[in-house]
Design a protein around this motif. Structure first.
Motif, PDB file in Angstrom:
ATOM      1  N   PRO A 160     -74.751  49.397 108.445  1.00 29.62           N
ATOM      2  CA  PRO A 160     -74.886  49.066 107.601  1.00 29.62           C
ATOM      3  C   PRO A 160     -76.662  48.360 107.188  1.00 29.62           C
ATOM      4  O   PRO A 160     -77.011  47.614 107.890  1.00 29.62           O
ATOM      5  CB  PRO A 160     -73.999  48.039 106.962  1.00 29.62           C
ATOM      6  CG  PRO A 160     -74.067  47.312 107.552  1.00 29.62           C
ATOM      7  CD  PRO A 160     -73.633  48.151 109.097  1.00 29.62           C
ATOM      8  N   ASP A 165     -62.264  50.816 102.281  1.00 24.82           N
ATOM      9  CA  ASP A 165     -62.968  50.469 103.567  1.00 24.82           C
ATOM     10  C   ASP A 165     -64.101  49.105 102.944  1.00 24.82           C
ATOM     11  O   ASP A 165     -63.838  48.710 102.277  1.00 24.82           O
ATOM     12  CB  ASP A 165     -63.430  51.413 104.291  1.00 24.82           C
ATOM     13  CG  ASP A 165     -62.951  52.525 104.710  1.00 24.82           C
ATOM     14  OD1 ASP A 165     -62.262  52.772 105.452  1.00 24.82           O
ATOM     15  OD2 ASP A 165     -64.276  53.457 104.394  1.00 24.82           O
ATOM     16  N   ASN A 166     -63.920  48.112 103.459  1.00 27.20           N
ATOM     17  CA  ASN A 166     -64.336  47.289 104.005  1.00 27.20           C
ATOM     18  C   ASN A 166     -63.997  46.348 102.890  1.00 27.20           C
ATOM     19  O   ASN A 166     -64.764  45.614 101.987  1.00 27.20           O
ATOM     20  CB  ASN A 166     -66.223  47.511 104.161  1.00 27.20           C
ATOM     21  CG  ASN A 166     -66.852  48.187 105.055  1.00 27.20           C
ATOM     22  OD1 ASN A 166     -66.155  48.364 105.776  1.00 27.20           O
ATOM     23  ND2 ASN A 166     -67.037  48.975 105.019  1.00 27.20           N
ATOM     24  N   LEU A 167     -62.926  46.430 102.532  1.00 28.19           N
ATOM     25  CA  LEU A 167     -62.436  45.276 101.682  1.00 28.19           C
ATOM     26  C   LEU A 167     -62.545  43.712 101.469  1.00 28.19           C
ATOM     27  O   LEU A 167     -62.154  43.897 102.617  1.00 28.19           O
ATOM     28  CB  LEU A 167     -61.144  45.483 101.497  1.00 28.19           C
ATOM     29  CG  LEU A 167     -60.448  44.139 100.304  1.00 28.19           C
ATOM     30  CD1 LEU A 167     -61.152  44.489  99.222  1.00 28.19           C
ATOM     31  CD2 LEU A 167     -58.913  44.469 100.245  1.00 28.19           C
ATOM     32  N   ARG A 168     -63.179  43.110 100.518  1.00 28.34           N
ATOM     33  CA  ARG A 168     -63.468  41.190 101.112  1.00 28.34           C
ATOM     34  C   ARG A 168     -62.926  40.402  99.870  1.00 28.34           C
ATOM     35  O   ARG A 168     -63.663  41.556  99.153  1.00 28.34           O
ATOM     36  CB  ARG A 168     -64.189  40.892 102.112  1.00 28.34           C
ATOM     37  CG  ARG A 168     -65.381  41.675 100.749  1.00 28.34           C
ATOM     38  CD  ARG A 168     -66.891  41.072 101.826  1.00 28.34           C
ATOM     39  NE  ARG A 168     -68.474  41.622 101.433  1.00 28.34           N
ATOM     40  CZ  ARG A 168     -68.857  40.372 101.523  1.00 28.34           C
ATOM     41  NH1 ARG A 168     -68.923  39.357 101.233  1.00 28.34           N
ATOM     42  NH2 ARG A 168     -69.924  40.700 100.781  1.00 28.34           N
ATOM     43  N   LYS A 220     -71.395  56.372  96.223  1.00 28.84           N
ATOM     44  CA  LYS A 220     -72.892  55.625  97.254  1.00 28.84           C
ATOM     45  C   LYS A 220     -72.980  56.906  98.540  1.00 28.84           C
ATOM     46  O   LYS A 220     -74.151  56.632  98.958  1.00 28.84           O
ATOM     47  CB  LYS A 220     -71.796  54.137  98.406  1.00 28.84           C
ATOM     48  CG  LYS A 220     -72.721  54.358  99.125  1.00 28.84           C
ATOM     49  CD  LYS A 220     -71.763  52.790  99.914  1.00 28.84           C
ATOM     50  CE  LYS A 220     -72.372  52.317 101.597  1.00 28.84           C
ATOM     51  NZ  LYS A 220     -71.889  51.072 102.190  1.00 28.84           N
ATOM     52  N   ARG A 227     -68.052  58.630  98.429  1.00 25.02           N
ATOM     53  CA  ARG A 227     -67.507  56.729  98.604  1.00 25.02           C
ATOM     54  C   ARG A 227     -68.447  56.573  97.302  1.00 25.02           C
ATOM     55  O   ARG A 227     -69.322  56.063  97.364  1.00 25.02           O
ATOM     56  CB  ARG A 227     -68.297  56.432  99.925  1.00 25.02           C
ATOM     57  CG  ARG A 227     -67.768  55.206 100.530  1.00 25.02           C
ATOM     58  CD  ARG A 227     -68.675  55.249 101.977  1.00 25.02           C
ATOM     59  NE  ARG A 227     -67.849  55.782 102.913  1.00 25.02           N
ATOM     60  CZ  ARG A 227     -66.332  55.167 103.917  1.00 25.02           C
ATOM     61  NH1 ARG A 227     -66.916  54.072 103.476  1.00 25.02           N
ATOM     62  NH2 ARG A 227     -66.370  56.227 104.708  1.00 25.02           N
ATOM     63  N   HIS A 253     -69.160  52.771  95.841  1.00 31.42           N
ATOM     64  CA  HIS A 253     -69.096  50.966  96.323  1.00 31.42           C
ATOM     65  C   HIS A 253     -68.884  50.538  94.917  1.00 31.42           C
ATOM     66  O   HIS A 253     -69.718  50.948  93.857  1.00 31.42           O
ATOM     67  CB  HIS A 253     -70.741  50.977  95.547  1.00 31.42           C
ATOM     68  CG  HIS A 253     -70.706  49.599  97.062  1.00 31.42           C
ATOM     69  ND1 HIS A 253     -70.783  48.253  95.802  1.00 31.42           N
ATOM     70  CD2 HIS A 253     -71.047  49.310  97.756  1.00 31.42           C
ATOM     71  CE1 HIS A 253     -71.899  47.124  95.875  1.00 31.42           C
ATOM     72  NE2 HIS A 253     -71.291  47.164  97.653  1.00 31.42           N
ATOM     73  N   THR A 296     -67.393  46.610  92.646  1.00 31.12           N
ATOM     74  CA  THR A 296     -68.010  45.774  92.813  1.00 31.12           C
ATOM     75  C   THR A 296     -67.599  44.853  91.961  1.00 31.12           C
ATOM     76  O   THR A 296     -67.251  45.474  90.502  1.00 31.12           O
ATOM     77  CB  THR A 296     -69.266  45.105  93.064  1.00 31.12           C
ATOM     78  OG1 THR A 296     -70.343  45.698  94.083  1.00 31.12           O
ATOM     79  CG2 THR A 296     -69.489  43.430  92.647  1.00 31.12           C
ATOM     80  N   GLU A 311     -65.111  42.968  96.793  1.00 28.63           N
ATOM     81  CA  GLU A 311     -65.855  44.623  97.105  1.00 28.63           C
ATOM     82  C   GLU A 311     -65.675  44.851  97.676  1.00 28.63           C
ATOM     83  O   GLU A 311     -64.888  44.366  98.516  1.00 28.63           O
ATOM     84  CB  GLU A 311     -67.115  44.086  97.497  1.00 28.63           C
ATOM     85  CG  GLU A 311     -69.005  45.037  97.854  1.00 28.63           C
ATOM     86  CD  GLU A 311     -70.073  44.089  98.402  1.00 28.63           C
ATOM     87  OE1 GLU A 311     -70.688  44.554  97.059  1.00 28.63           O
ATOM     88  OE2 GLU A 311     -69.705  43.484  98.861  1.00 28.63           O
ATOM     89  N   TYR A 312     -65.306  46.597  97.993  1.00 22.80           N
ATOM     90  CA  TYR A 312     -64.844  47.874  98.671  1.00 22.80           C
ATOM     91  C   TYR A 312     -64.904  48.972  98.521  1.00 22.80           C
ATOM     92  O   TYR A 312     -66.026  49.221  97.534  1.00 22.80           O
ATOM     93  CB  TYR A 312     -63.292  47.529  98.978  1.00 22.80           C
ATOM     94  CG  TYR A 312     -62.772  47.613  97.432  1.00 22.80           C
ATOM     95  CD1 TYR A 312     -61.976  49.202  96.758  1.00 22.80           C
ATOM     96  CD2 TYR A 312     -62.577  46.648  96.917  1.00 22.80           C
ATOM     97  CE1 TYR A 312     -61.973  49.459  95.950  1.00 22.80           C
ATOM     98  CE2 TYR A 312     -61.631  47.475  95.037  1.00 22.80           C
ATOM     99  CZ  TYR A 312     -61.979  48.588  95.173  1.00 22.80           C
ATOM    100  OH  TYR A 312     -61.382  48.721  93.792  1.00 22.80           O
ATOM    101  N   GLU A 313     -65.194  49.724  99.438  1.00 21.90           N
ATOM    102  CA  GLU A 313     -65.716  50.921  98.751  1.00 21.90           C
ATOM    103  C   GLU A 313     -64.132  52.095  98.819  1.00 21.90           C
ATOM    104  O   GLU A 313     -63.410  52.220  99.832  1.00 21.90           O
ATOM    105  CB  GLU A 313     -65.974  51.362 100.668  1.00 21.90           C
ATOM    106  CG  GLU A 313     -67.766  50.444 100.879  1.00 21.90           C
ATOM    107  CD  GLU A 313     -68.191  51.294 102.033  1.00 21.90           C
ATOM    108  OE1 GLU A 313     -67.799  52.103 102.683  1.00 21.90           O
ATOM    109  OE2 GLU A 313     -69.099  50.701 102.416  1.00 21.90           O
TER     110      GLU A 313
END
Length: 674
Positions: free
Chosen positions: A128, A616-619, A637, A650, A652, A654, A665-667
C-alpha cells in the motif's frame, strides 16, 4: 539423425562448427547433433532487447497472462510429439508426464495467477501507499516494472520441457524476453517444444530464442537490465556466478544446484501405521522416478534407530518390484539414465558413498533389463546404502549421486534428526512423514533455515499431497547454501526476479497516475451522476459519491442487536461499556454501521452494478454512540477487467461522524457491466 537447431535473431540456425553428438539413452546409438559456435550472440541479445522487450512491455500483465494460457493450451494439444521424442532420454511415460504435463501445468498456474493477482496494467504495486507527510499530500509507494534487458535461462538435462517452462512462464509474465539454453543431452526435446511455441504465432517477435550447444561468450555481454537463471551442478554455478561481467554489472543470478535432500520417518510412524507405508512408498518413488535424476530426489533417508531393519526390508521389497528396461514398454517402471557419461558419474559417486556405507540393495554388475541391451544403454538398478554411523560420515552428506541412489541412516531423537538434516548444508527440500504436530514443529524450528521447502505428509493429507519431489508453481523452489540460494516459482514471487522494485514518492495525484490506483488525498470527481449508474468503462479513478448523513439512534442499536442475536454487552449494557477502555458507553455495532453505509450509498435501481463480491481491509477507528451521525465517501480506487461481460471495481469507502472524524474504512468490491 536429428539436426537440432538454434533459434537466433529470428532465424533457425542448423548445427555447424563445434556441433556435439547426442546418443540414445536406451541403445547408445548417436541420434542427433546440436550446436553451432558461429551464433551471433550480440545479434541475439539485441533482438531480445530491441524487439522482444518493447513488444512484451507494451502488453499488460493480463495480456501476457492470456498469452501464457493460450501457449499452454497449444502445447497441450501437441504434447504427444514431445512424449515420443522423450523416450530416447531414458524416461518412461510416467516421467514424460512429470516433465511435459508438469511444465504445461506450471504455465497455466502462472497464467491464472497473472489474471487474479496482478493488475491489467503495466505497473505492479508492491504494497500500500505510505503517507510520508503530515498533511496527506506527500506519499511513497513501492512499484515493480519489467527489466529492460533479457533473461538467459541455462537449464539442466533432466527436465527438457518443465525446466524451460517453469522459468519461461514468470519471465514472460513479467514482460521480459528470454534466451533458453537447454543441456545438450536432451536439447532435441526442448527444441521441439520451442518450435511449437513459435509456430503457434502467440509470441511477439524476439520474446523467445534458443541456443542448442554452447552459449559462447554471451554472458560477457550482459548488463544490469539482464538476468541469468541457472539449474545444474554447484561447480558450474560457481563458474558462471564468478563471471567478471556479471559481478561488475550486478547482473541478477539465480541458481538452483546440488542438493542432498532428505526424508525423515517420524518416531510415531511405526510399522503398521499408514505413515510407515507412505514413507516407504515415497522413498521408492523418489529413487526411481526419472531414474533418480531429479534435483528434489531423496538422497538421504533418516529413520529412528530401532526401525532401520524394518525400513531397509520394506524399501528393498518395493524396489525389487520395479522392472528396469526400455521405457517404451508398459511394464517398465524405471528407464535409463540420460547418457553413458551420466551413468559413469553416478557409479563414481556411488563408490564414494560406498566407502562410508554398505550397499544393501541393487548390484550395478548384476541386474536385469527388459527389452534393451544393459551394456549399450545407460541403465542402472536402484541402489540403497546403509550408513550405520552418520555422525562421523562426511561423504554421504556432501556427495550427490544424481541417479537412483539413496542412503539410509539412523537417528537417536529429533534433535539428532535435525542435526543430520542440516549436514546437507542447504537443501531444496526435506520431507517428514509424521502424524504428530509436535514432531513437525520441532523439525521446522530446527531445520527450516537450511531448506527451501519442508514437506509434511500423513494419513490426513496423503490422498491429496503431490509428493516429496514435486515443486509446485505456487510455492518457492530453491534452497540456501549448497542448493544455490535462489528462489524460483513461488507464484508472483517468481515474477519479481525479472522486475525492478522502485520506491516512488510524490503527491497522491502523481502516485495515482503512476500506479493507476487511486490514492486517498488525490483529486476526487464528484460532479457526475451516481457512480452505480455508470458502466465499468465510464467510471474514472477518483470518481466519488458523498452521501448525506444519517443519525444512529438507541432504537437502531437495540433493534439490530435483537434481530441479529448480537447482544454483546458494549451494545446493551451502558455501565459495562463505560468500564471498557474503548467505549464511552453503549455503542453501535460495527456491522450496523456497514449496513447503514450500504443504505447511504447504494443506488437501488437495476444498473451496471451486477454484484457485491466482498470487502477487504475493514477497520473500525472510532466508536459511534446513539445520537451520533455517519456519512459515507465512496471513491473508485481501482478497475480490473475480468471477462468480456464485466470487470471488478474496487471502491475506497470511508465512514465519518458528525465531527468529520473517520469511524470506519474498507474497500468494497463490485462486478460492473461494461
Amino acid at each position: 539423425m536429428l539436426d537440432v537447431s538454434s533459434y537466433a535473431a529470428g532465424q533457425w540456425i542448423a548445427p555447424g562448427a563445434g556441433a556435439r553428438t547426442i546418443a540414445s539413452a536406451i541403445t547408445g546409438d548417436v541420434i542427433a547433433h546440436a550446436g553451432n559456435d558461429a551464433l551471433d550472440v550480440q545479434a541475439m541479445l539485441s533482438y531480445a532487447r530491441d524487439t522482444g522487450g518493447p513488444a512484451l512491455r507494451k502488453m499488460t500483465f493480463h495480456d501476457r497472462a492470456r498469452m501464457l494460457k493460450a501457449l499452454a493450451g497449444y502445447l497441450n494439444d501437441g504434447k504427444q510429439a514431445l512424449y515420443d521424442l522423450s523416450y530416447d532420454t531414458g524416461a518412461t511415460l510416467s516421467d514424460h508426464r512429470i516433465d511435459v504435463d508438469g511444465g504445461i501445468g506450471t504455465m497455466m498456474v502462472f497464467a491464472a495467477k497473472g489474471r487474479r493477482e496482478m493488475p491489467d496494467a503495466h505497473v505492479y504495486l508492491d504494497g500500500p501507499p505510505e503517507q510520508l507527510g503530515r498533511g496527506g499530500q506527500f506519499f511513497g509507494r513501492h512499484i515493480c516494472t519489467p527489466l529492460q534487458g533479457v533473461a538467459v535461462h541455462i537449464n539442466a538435462f533432466n527436465f527438457p520441457v518443465w525446466g524451460m517452462l517453469e522459468k519461461l512462464a514468470p519471465t514472460l509474465l513479467a514482460g521480459v524476453p528470454a534466451i533458453v539454453k537447454p543441456a545438450t543431452a536432451t536439447c532435441y526435446v526442448t527444441e521441439a517444444c520451442v518450435r511449437m511455441m513459435l509456430d503457434s504465432g502467440l509470441l511477439p517477435k524476439g520474446a523467445l530464442q534458443l541456443v542448442t550447444g554452447g552459449l559462447g561468450d554471451m554472458l560477457d555481454h550482459l548488463d544490469c537490465q539482464d538476468a541469468v537463471a541457472f539449474t545444474g551442478s554447484a561447480d558450474t554455478a560457481l563458474k558462471l556466478r564468478g563471471n567478471p561481467r556479471l559481478m561488475q554489472n550486478s547482473v541478477r543470478f539465480a541458481s538452483e544446484q546440488d542438493s542432498l535432500n532428505a526424508s525423515v520417518l517420524g518416531p510415531d510412524a511405526t510399522p503398521g501405521t499408514p505413515e510407515f507405508d507412505l514413507f516407504v512408498k515415497e522413498v521408492q518413488r523418489e529413487m526411481t522416478a526419472k531414474a533418480g535424476q531429479k534435483c528434489t530426489a531423496i538422497r538421504r533417508i533418516m529413520v529412528p534407530n530401532a526401525l532401520i531393519e524394518p525400513v531397509i526390508a520394506a524399501i528393498s521389497e518395493r524396489l525389487g518390484k520395479i522392472a528396469i528396461g526400455d521405457p517404451r514398454l508398459e511394464s517398465t517402471g524405471m528407464g535409463a539414465l540420460v547418457s553413458a557419461s551420466q551413468k559413469r558419474d553416478v557409479l563414481e559417486k556411488a563408490a564414494t558413498i560406498g566407502a562410508e556405507a554398505e550397499r544393501v540393495f541393487g548390484n550395478p554388475d548384476d541386474f536385469a533389463v527388459e527389452g534393451a541391451d544393459r551394456d549399450k544403454g545407460a541403465f542402472l538398478p536402484p541402489m540403497l546404502f546403509h550408513c550405520a554411523d552418520p555422525d562421523s560420515a562426511v561423504r554421504v552428506h556432501d556427495t550427490e549421486a544424481f541417479g537412483p541412489v539413496s542412503t539410509i541412516m539412523p537417528y537417536r531423537d529429533l534433535p539428532h534428526a535435525v542435526q543430520l538434516l542440516n549436514k546437507g548444508k542447504g537443501s531444496l527440500v526435506a520431507s517428514v512423514i509424521t502424524n504428530d504436530g509436535n514432531v513437525a514443529r520441532e523439525i521446522t524450528l530446527g531445520a527450516a533455515a537450511f531448506h527451501g521447502r519442508l514437506y509434511f505428509n500423513n494419513r490426513a493429507s496423503m490422498k491429496e499431497a503431490t509428493g516429496h519431489g514435486a515443486p509446485l508453481p505456487h510455492m518457492v523452489h530453491g534452497g540456501p547454501g549448497r542448493a544455490g540460494g535462489g528462489e524460483e516459482l513461488g507464484g508472483i514471487r517468481g515474477v519479481m526476479h525479472y522486475m525492478q522494485r522502485t520506491a516512488v514518492q510524490g503527491s497522491p495525484d502523481i502516485l495515482t497516475a503512476i500506479g493507476q490506483q487511486w490514492v486517498p488525498g488525490a483529486t476526487e470527481i464528484s460532479d457526475r451522476a451516481h457512480p452505480f449508474t455508470r458502466t465499468f468503462d465510464q467510471l474514472d479513478l477518483g470518481e466519488t459519491f458523498n452521501s448525506p448523513a444519517r443519525t444512529v439512534t438507541l432504537d437502531d442499536i437495540e433493534t439490530f442487536a435483537h434481530f441479529t442475536g448480537d447482544t454483546f454487552y458494549a451494545h446493551m449494557d451502558d455501565e459495562a461499556a463505560r468500564a471498557n477502555p474503548f467505549f464511552p458507553g453503549r455503542v453501535a455495532h460495527g456491522y450496523l454501521l456497514l449496513s447503514f453505509a450500504a443504505g447511504l450509498f447504494v443506488q437501488p435501481d437495476p444498473g451496471p452494478v451486477l454484484a457485491n463480491t466482498g470487502l477487504d481491509n475493514l477497520r473500525f477507528m472510532e466508536p459511534v454512540a446513539a445520537g451520533d451521525s455517519i456519512k459515507v465517501r465512496l471513491s473508485v480506487k481501482h478497475k480490473t477487467p475480468r471477462n468480456d461481460d464485466y470487470g471488478e471495481v474496487r471502491w475506497h469507502v470511508t465512514l465519518t461522524n458528525q465531527n468529520d472524524k473517520p469511524v470506519a474504512e474498507y474497500e468494497l468490491l463490485t462486478m460492473n457491466a461494461y
